[in-house]
Design an enzyme around this catalytic site. Structure first.
Site, PDB file in Angstrom:
ATOM      1  N   GLY A 103       0.841  -1.100  -0.042  1.00  0.00           N
ATOM      2  CA  GLY A 103       0.087  -0.091   0.086  1.00  0.00           C
ATOM      3  C   GLY A 103       0.628   1.406  -0.119  1.00  0.00           C
ATOM      4  O   GLY A 103       1.722   1.507  -0.639  1.00  0.00           O
ATOM      5  N   ASP A 147       7.408  -5.908  14.816  1.00  0.00           N
ATOM      6  CA  ASP A 147       5.927  -5.770  15.360  1.00  0.00           C
ATOM      7  C   ASP A 147       5.980  -4.555  16.171  1.00  0.00           C
ATOM      8  O   ASP A 147       6.493  -4.453  17.210  1.00  0.00           O
ATOM      9  CB  ASP A 147       5.494  -7.075  16.073  1.00  0.00           C
ATOM     10  CG  ASP A 147       3.952  -6.973  17.084  1.00  0.00           C
ATOM     11  OD1 ASP A 147       3.767  -5.664  16.780  1.00  0.00           O
ATOM     12  OD2 ASP A 147       3.774  -7.970  17.542  1.00  0.00           O
ATOM     13  N   VAL A 148       5.376  -3.525  15.639  1.00  0.00           N
ATOM     14  CA  VAL A 148       5.349  -2.159  16.293  1.00  0.00           C
ATOM     15  C   VAL A 148       4.813  -2.280  17.677  1.00  0.00           C
ATOM     16  O   VAL A 148       4.947  -1.132  18.403  1.00  0.00           O
ATOM     17  CB  VAL A 148       4.865  -0.845  15.384  1.00  0.00           C
ATOM     18  CG1 VAL A 148       5.801  -0.963  14.138  1.00  0.00           C
ATOM     19  CG2 VAL A 148       3.428  -1.375  15.169  1.00  0.00           C
ATOM     20  N   TYR A 152      -9.311   4.993  15.590  1.00  0.00           N
ATOM     21  CA  TYR A 152      -8.643   5.284  14.292  1.00  0.00           C
ATOM     22  C   TYR A 152      -8.406   6.767  14.449  1.00  0.00           C
ATOM     23  O   TYR A 152      -7.061   7.292  14.454  1.00  0.00           O
ATOM     24  CB  TYR A 152      -9.168   4.862  13.237  1.00  0.00           C
ATOM     25  CG  TYR A 152      -8.295   5.145  11.938  1.00  0.00           C
ATOM     26  CD1 TYR A 152      -7.070   4.439  11.786  1.00  0.00           C
ATOM     27  CD2 TYR A 152      -8.535   6.146  10.971  1.00  0.00           C
ATOM     28  CE1 TYR A 152      -6.120   4.574  10.626  1.00  0.00           C
ATOM     29  CE2 TYR A 152      -7.675   6.370   9.759  1.00  0.00           C
ATOM     30  CZ  TYR A 152      -6.543   5.521   9.805  1.00  0.00           C
ATOM     31  OH  TYR A 152      -5.613   5.836   8.778  1.00  0.00           O
ATOM     32  N   LYS A 193      -4.559   8.817  15.146  1.00  0.00           N
ATOM     33  CA  LYS A 193      -3.890   9.694  14.323  1.00  0.00           C
ATOM     34  C   LYS A 193      -3.945  11.225  14.684  1.00  0.00           C
ATOM     35  O   LYS A 193      -2.972  11.906  14.423  1.00  0.00           O
ATOM     36  CB  LYS A 193      -4.776   9.490  13.088  1.00  0.00           C
ATOM     37  CG  LYS A 193      -4.816   8.386  12.245  1.00  0.00           C
ATOM     38  CD  LYS A 193      -3.158   7.716  12.047  1.00  0.00           C
ATOM     39  CE  LYS A 193      -3.358   6.588  10.932  1.00  0.00           C
ATOM     40  NZ  LYS A 193      -1.909   6.137  10.699  1.00  0.00           N
TER      41      LYS A 193
END
Length: 239
Positions: free
Chosen positions: A14, A53-54, A145, A149
């Site tokens: 992406g 893996d964050v 979300y 952000k």
């Protein structure tokens, strides 16, 4: 800056893969992260990859260590890895909220905490956090979300105040609706509804986002920090 080393989290697909591809073309040494440590078929030649893996600090530390051992100290970082788990407020579970926030916001914080060490030593660095128009515009069904952000803006501005004197900048790129597999899956009615709200009259391209990231990583953007750069065709109108 040619020859500088860039790490792009979630750089295996992406928008992340588009950013990594653009930065390779710009002349950077680029390492992408993916959870599996693998790249998809057709990934550009020369793109490095490490598993990460964050949500796990030890995994982030190992990924940065491996990337630096392979290609030298990091002086550029793009925190792009993110997830969604959309649900209306009253139906959203604790796990759906905390999981998205821990990945999108916590993951960026873990990356910056680890990767900033080399930048501080070098007294130079560029950090770009990939946010979203939703972070300031809001979106029903995306309280998790949107909160994650929006939090990136506070993170970028706090890092700017902490590390700006070390020659390090930190900015947010906030994409709007970008033409990806996610938007391609929308039915025509929803697509037209979204398009009607975008002054530009089109979805953005991955290249639009990559171009903004490329600019902010360049030395030419050295006096820009703590900014939110919208790439949304006018949807957010500076929110």
């Amino acid at each position: 800056m040619p020859d500088a080393h860039v790490l792009v989290t979630g750089g295996n697909r992406g928008i992340g893969l588009g950013i990594a591809t653009r930065l390779l073309a710009d002349g950077y040494a680029v390492t992408a992260t993916s959870r599996s440590g693998a790249l998809p078929d057709g990934a550009p030649a020369g793109l490095g990859v490490v598993a990460c893996d964050v949500t796990d600090a030890a995994s982030v530390d190992a990924a940065v260590t491996a990337a630096e051992q392979a290609r030298g100290p990091l002086t550029r970082v793009v925190a792009n890895a993110g997830v969604t788990a959309d649900q209306l407020l009253l139906r959203m579970s604790e796990e759906e909220f905390s999981g998205v926030v821990d990945t999108n916001l916590g993951g960026a914080w873990r990356l910056l905490k680890r990767a900033s060490k080399s930048m501080i030593r070098a007294r130079t660095g560029r950090v770009v956090l990939v946010g979203s128009v939703v972070g300031l515009y809001g979106s029903p069904g995306q309280t998790n979300y949107a909160a994650s952000k929006a939090g990136l803006v506070g993170l970028a501005r706090s890092v700017t105040r902490e590390l700006g004197g070390r020659g390090i900048t930190c900015n947010v790129v906030a994409p709007g609706f970008i033409d990806t597999d996610m938007t391609a899956a929308l039915d025509d009615e929803r697509k037209q509804s979204y398009l009607g709200a975008i002054p530009a009259g089109r979805f953005g391209a991955v290249d639009d986002v990559a171009a903004a990231v490329s600019f902010l990583l360049d030395d030419a953007a050295g006096y820009i920090s703590g900014a939110v750069v919208p790439v949304d065709g006018g949807l957010g109108m500076g929110h």
